[in-house]
Motif scaffolding. Structure first.
Motif, PDB file in Angstrom:
ATOM      1  N   GLU A 104      81.581 -68.940  59.333  1.00 18.84           N
ATOM      2  CA  GLU A 104      80.959 -67.656  59.007  1.00 18.84           C
ATOM      3  C   GLU A 104      79.733 -67.378  59.869  1.00 18.84           C
ATOM      4  OE1 GLU A 104      79.986 -67.756  54.901  1.00 18.84           O
ATOM      5  OE2 GLU A 104      82.035 -67.372  54.233  1.00 18.84           O
ATOM      6  N   ARG A 105      79.217 -68.405  60.520  1.00 17.93           N
ATOM      7  CA  ARG A 105      77.999 -68.253  61.322  1.00 17.93           C
ATOM      8  C   ARG A 105      78.338 -68.017  62.785  1.00 17.93           C
ATOM      9  NH1 ARG A 105      73.436 -72.423  59.166  1.00 17.93           N
ATOM     10  NH2 ARG A 105      73.746 -72.098  56.936  1.00 17.93           N
ATOM     11  N   GLN A 106      77.494 -67.245  63.435  1.00 19.78           N
ATOM     12  CA  GLN A 106      77.589 -67.043  64.879  1.00 19.78           C
ATOM     13  C   GLN A 106      76.231 -67.345  65.499  1.00 19.78           C
ATOM     14  OE1 GLN A 106      79.141 -62.922  65.017  1.00 19.78           O
ATOM     15  NE2 GLN A 106      80.943 -63.804  65.984  1.00 19.78           N
ATOM     16  N   TYR A 107      76.275 -67.866  66.722  1.00 19.60           N
ATOM     17  CA  TYR A 107      75.056 -68.281  67.414  1.00 19.60           C
ATOM     18  C   TYR A 107      74.993 -67.618  68.787  1.00 19.60           C
ATOM     19  CZ  TYR A 107      74.809 -71.970  63.884  1.00 19.60           C
ATOM     20  OH  TYR A 107      74.739 -72.662  62.697  1.00 19.60           O
ATOM     21  N   ARG A 108      73.763 -67.348  69.241  1.00 19.39           N
ATOM     22  CA  ARG A 108      73.558 -66.877  70.605  1.00 19.39           C
ATOM     23  C   ARG A 108      72.255 -67.443  71.126  1.00 19.39           C
ATOM     24  NH1 ARG A 108      71.684 -60.474  70.370  1.00 19.39           N
ATOM     25  NH2 ARG A 108      69.778 -60.764  69.133  1.00 19.39           N
ATOM     26  N   LEU A 109      72.115 -67.406  72.453  1.00 20.13           N
ATOM     27  CA  LEU A 109      70.889 -67.845  73.105  1.00 20.13           C
ATOM     28  C   LEU A 109      70.039 -66.640  73.468  1.00 20.13           C
ATOM     29  CD1 LEU A 109      72.176 -70.693  75.464  1.00 20.13           C
ATOM     30  CD2 LEU A 109      71.241 -70.868  73.150  1.00 20.13           C
ATOM     31  N   VAL A 110      68.737 -66.801  73.342  1.00 25.20           N
ATOM     32  CA  VAL A 110      67.758 -65.782  73.730  1.00 25.20           C
ATOM     33  C   VAL A 110      66.789 -66.450  74.705  1.00 25.20           C
ATOM     34  CG1 VAL A 110      65.987 -64.182  72.924  1.00 25.20           C
ATOM     35  CG2 VAL A 110      67.966 -64.690  71.455  1.00 25.20           C
ATOM     36  N   THR A 122      55.967 -70.749  81.579  1.00 25.60           N
ATOM     37  CA  THR A 122      57.011 -71.410  80.799  1.00 25.60           C
ATOM     38  C   THR A 122      58.177 -70.466  80.534  1.00 25.60           C
ATOM     39  OG1 THR A 122      55.376 -72.813  79.688  1.00 25.60           O
ATOM     40  CG2 THR A 122      57.530 -72.616  78.644  1.00 25.60           C
ATOM     41  N   THR A 123      59.375 -70.935  80.848  1.00 28.97           N
ATOM     42  CA  THR A 123      60.604 -70.248  80.457  1.00 28.97           C
ATOM     43  C   THR A 123      61.136 -70.940  79.206  1.00 28.97           C
ATOM     44  OG1 THR A 123      61.155 -69.649  82.734  1.00 28.97           O
ATOM     45  CG2 THR A 123      62.955 -69.627  81.138  1.00 28.97           C
ATOM     46  N   SER A 124      61.470 -70.173  78.184  1.00 27.41           N
ATOM     47  CA  SER A 124      61.878 -70.750  76.906  1.00 27.41           C
ATOM     48  C   SER A 124      63.240 -70.223  76.480  1.00 27.41           C
ATOM     49  CB  SER A 124      60.854 -70.434  75.814  1.00 27.41           C
ATOM     50  OG  SER A 124      59.601 -70.985  76.158  1.00 27.41           O
ATOM     51  N   VAL A 125      64.029 -71.118  75.877  1.00 32.24           N
ATOM     52  CA  VAL A 125      65.350 -70.768  75.367  1.00 32.24           C
ATOM     53  C   VAL A 125      65.343 -70.944  73.846  1.00 32.24           C
ATOM     54  CG1 VAL A 125      67.836 -71.206  75.515  1.00 32.24           C
ATOM     55  CG2 VAL A 125      66.381 -71.617  77.516  1.00 32.24           C
ATOM     56  N   PHE A 126      65.788 -69.916  73.140  1.00 37.37           N
ATOM     57  CA  PHE A 126      65.877 -69.941  71.689  1.00 37.37           C
ATOM     58  C   PHE A 126      67.340 -69.814  71.274  1.00 37.37           C
ATOM     59  CE2 PHE A 126      61.877 -68.175  73.011  1.00 37.37           C
ATOM     60  CZ  PHE A 126      60.931 -68.705  72.145  1.00 37.37           C
ATOM     61  N   SER A 127      67.661 -70.398  70.139  1.00 35.04           N
ATOM     62  CA  SER A 127      68.958 -70.177  69.508  1.00 35.04           C
ATOM     63  C   SER A 127      68.729 -69.327  68.264  1.00 35.04           C
ATOM     64  CB  SER A 127      69.614 -71.507  69.121  1.00 35.04           C
ATOM     65  OG  SER A 127      70.730 -71.286  68.271  1.00 35.04           O
ATOM     66  N   GLN A 128      69.572 -68.309  68.108  1.00 28.74           N
ATOM     67  CA  GLN A 128      69.494 -67.441  66.939  1.00 28.74           C
ATOM     68  C   GLN A 128      70.866 -67.422  66.265  1.00 28.74           C
ATOM     69  OE1 GLN A 128      69.049 -63.199  67.649  1.00 28.74           O
ATOM     70  NE2 GLN A 128      67.603 -63.006  65.957  1.00 28.74           N
ATOM     71  N   ALA A 129      70.890 -67.501  64.936  1.00 28.22           N
ATOM     72  CA  ALA A 129      72.151 -67.496  64.193  1.00 28.22           C
ATOM     73  C   ALA A 129      72.179 -66.327  63.233  1.00 28.22           C
ATOM     74  CB  ALA A 129      72.329 -68.811  63.432  1.00 28.22           C
ATOM     75  N   ARG A 130      73.385 -65.809  63.005  1.00 27.55           N
ATOM     76  CA  ARG A 130      73.554 -64.714  62.052  1.00 27.55           C
ATOM     77  C   ARG A 130      74.756 -64.992  61.146  1.00 27.55           C
ATOM     78  NH1 ARG A 130      76.125 -59.825  65.830  1.00 27.55           N
ATOM     79  NH2 ARG A 130      78.149 -60.808  66.183  1.00 27.55           N
ATOM     80  N   ARG A 131      74.701 -64.434  59.970  1.00 26.56           N
ATOM     81  CA  ARG A 131      75.843 -64.379  59.062  1.00 26.56           C
ATOM     82  C   ARG A 131      75.943 -62.940  58.604  1.00 26.56           C
ATOM     83  NH1 ARG A 131      74.428 -67.556  54.936  1.00 26.56           N
ATOM     84  NH2 ARG A 131      75.430 -69.473  55.652  1.00 26.56           N
ATOM     85  N   GLY A 132      76.984 -62.249  59.059  1.00 25.32           N
ATOM     86  CA  GLY A 132      77.051 -60.817  58.799  1.00 25.32           C
ATOM     87  C   GLY A 132      75.896 -60.117  59.484  1.00 25.32           C
ATOM     88  N   GLY A 162      86.318 -79.532  71.314  1.00 26.52           N
ATOM     89  CA  GLY A 162      87.152 -79.995  70.218  1.00 26.52           C
ATOM     90  C   GLY A 162      86.365 -80.394  68.998  1.00 26.52           C
ATOM     91  N   SER A 163      85.109 -80.758  69.188  1.00 27.82           N
ATOM     92  CA  SER A 163      84.292 -81.223  68.066  1.00 27.82           C
ATOM     93  C   SER A 163      83.314 -80.166  67.566  1.00 27.82           C
ATOM     94  CB  SER A 163      83.515 -82.483  68.491  1.00 27.82           C
ATOM     95  OG  SER A 163      82.729 -82.214  69.640  1.00 27.82           O
ATOM     96  N   GLY A 164      83.424 -78.922  68.035  1.00 24.93           N
ATOM     97  CA  GLY A 164      82.528 -77.875  67.570  1.00 24.93           C
ATOM     98  C   GLY A 164      81.876 -77.126  68.717  1.00 24.93           C
ATOM     99  N   LEU A 165      80.618 -76.736  68.531  1.00 29.54           N
ATOM    100  CA  LEU A 165      79.891 -75.975  69.544  1.00 29.54           C
ATOM    101  C   LEU A 165      78.910 -76.870  70.292  1.00 29.54           C
ATOM    102  CD1 LEU A 165      79.010 -72.621  67.714  1.00 29.54           C
ATOM    103  CD2 LEU A 165      80.870 -73.058  69.331  1.00 29.54           C
ATOM    104  N   LEU A 166      78.841 -76.655  71.612  1.00 30.13           N
ATOM    105  CA  LEU A 166      77.885 -77.349  72.465  1.00 30.13           C
ATOM    106  C   LEU A 166      77.021 -76.318  73.172  1.00 30.13           C
ATOM    107  CD1 LEU A 166      80.140 -80.085  74.119  1.00 30.13           C
ATOM    108  CD2 LEU A 166      78.465 -80.417  72.311  1.00 30.13           C
ATOM    109  N   LEU A 167      75.761 -76.636  73.344  1.00 33.54           N
ATOM    110  CA  LEU A 167      74.815 -75.792  74.063  1.00 33.54           C
ATOM    111  C   LEU A 167      74.531 -76.468  75.401  1.00 33.54           C
ATOM    112  CD1 LEU A 167      71.561 -74.348  72.477  1.00 33.54           C
ATOM    113  CD2 LEU A 167      71.616 -75.196  74.797  1.00 33.54           C
ATOM    114  N   VAL A 168      74.754 -75.741  76.483  1.00 31.04           N
ATOM    115  CA  VAL A 168      74.599 -76.301  77.826  1.00 31.04           C
ATOM    116  C   VAL A 168      73.541 -75.515  78.586  1.00 31.04           C
ATOM    117  CG1 VAL A 168      75.748 -76.839  80.013  1.00 31.04           C
ATOM    118  CG2 VAL A 168      77.016 -77.032  77.855  1.00 31.04           C
TER     119      VAL A 168
END
Length: 268
Positions: A104-110, A122-132, A162-168
């Protein structure tokens, strides 16, 4: 007596209204929270100067990151564009990655990136998740600060395995030892991004060298010393990352490819 009874009745009504507002906040209240957090972020941005000493620039970046993180917790940020958040400040760029699903969750990078890569920037990477339509999490997952080693984030993506989501994340860097690409991997576990250990299948090929570290692995080429006019280019391709060695005219003269196979990195 009647007046006292009315006061008790009015107090009860106000108490019920307060409880309802706390349980079911209106859209206007949520919008006010978003506006206030955006205003706080822009106030921090206004204090950032390229002329600041490196340490002060780095400290200002930390405050900006904290303010942006607060913004990303608000539902309005899910539909906002960079201008809605940064305003007309031209010293930073903000970019949003594609949404990737996990149930049900979705993720994106900001990514928040300064336009001038001065020492301490500094360059920064954030992960944001949403449900609906709700923002259900936000966290900073990576930073790149300019110092003795300089560079930029050349690739960032959330990929399925195969084991889920990876962030690269792949950084293109230049340090005392030369020019190279560093690759970081995180795995989504229980809603959090956990650092992955370096995989065992990594080997260099030809003039390419692969080295592992505590938190990442790096790819370098024999013809790319610090003073060399040759450079590196990083591209997404063939389900992985293609790294090219290019001459001063940006013409490729060698390439290698790294990709994930069953959750482990391989190089070809």
């Amino acid at each position: 007596m009647m007046f006292t009874g009315f006061r008790l009745y009015l107090s009860a009504v106000l108490l019920v209204a307060a409880i309802c507002l706390s349980l079911f906040p209106g859209k206007a209240l949520a919008g006010d929270a978003f506006s206030e957090k955006v205003a706080a972020l822009r106030a921090e941005l206004s204090g950032y100067r390229d002329s600041l000493p490196a340490k002060e620039r780095h400290d200002a970046g930390k405050r900006i990151n904290a303010a942006l993180l607060e913004v990303l917790w608000e539902a309005e940020s899910l539909e906002a564009n960079p201008g809605d958040i940064l305003g007309d400040d031209g010293r930073f760029g903000l970019s949003f990655g594609n949404w990737a699903g996990a149930g049900e969750r979705q993720y994106r990078l900001v990514i928040l990136r300064p336009n001038e890569m001065d020492a301490g920037a500094t360059t920064s990477v954030f992960s944001q998740a949403r449900r609906g339509g709700r923002a259900i999490s936000a966290e900073k997952v990576h930073t790149l600060s300019q110092g003795a080693v300089t560079g930029d984030i050349a690739f960032s993506e959330i990929v399925g395995s195969g084991s889920g989501l990876l962030l690269v994340i792949a950084e293109k860097l230049c340090g005392p030892e030369g020019k190279y690409v560093s690759v970081y991997t995180r795995k989504l576990e229980k809603g959090k991004w956990r650092e992955e250990l370096n995989p065992p299948k990594l080997k260099g090929r030809g003039q390419w060298t692969a080295r592992t570290g505590d938190r990442s692995f790096s790819i370098s080429h024999a013809a790319l010393g610090r003073q060399s006019e040759n450079d590196l280019e990083v591209r997404a391709g063939r389900g992985g990352i293609e790294i090219l060695a290019v001459d001063k005219a940006d013409m490729p003269f060698d390439n290698t490819w790294i990709g994930l196979a069953e959750g482990a990195w391989v190089i070809k």
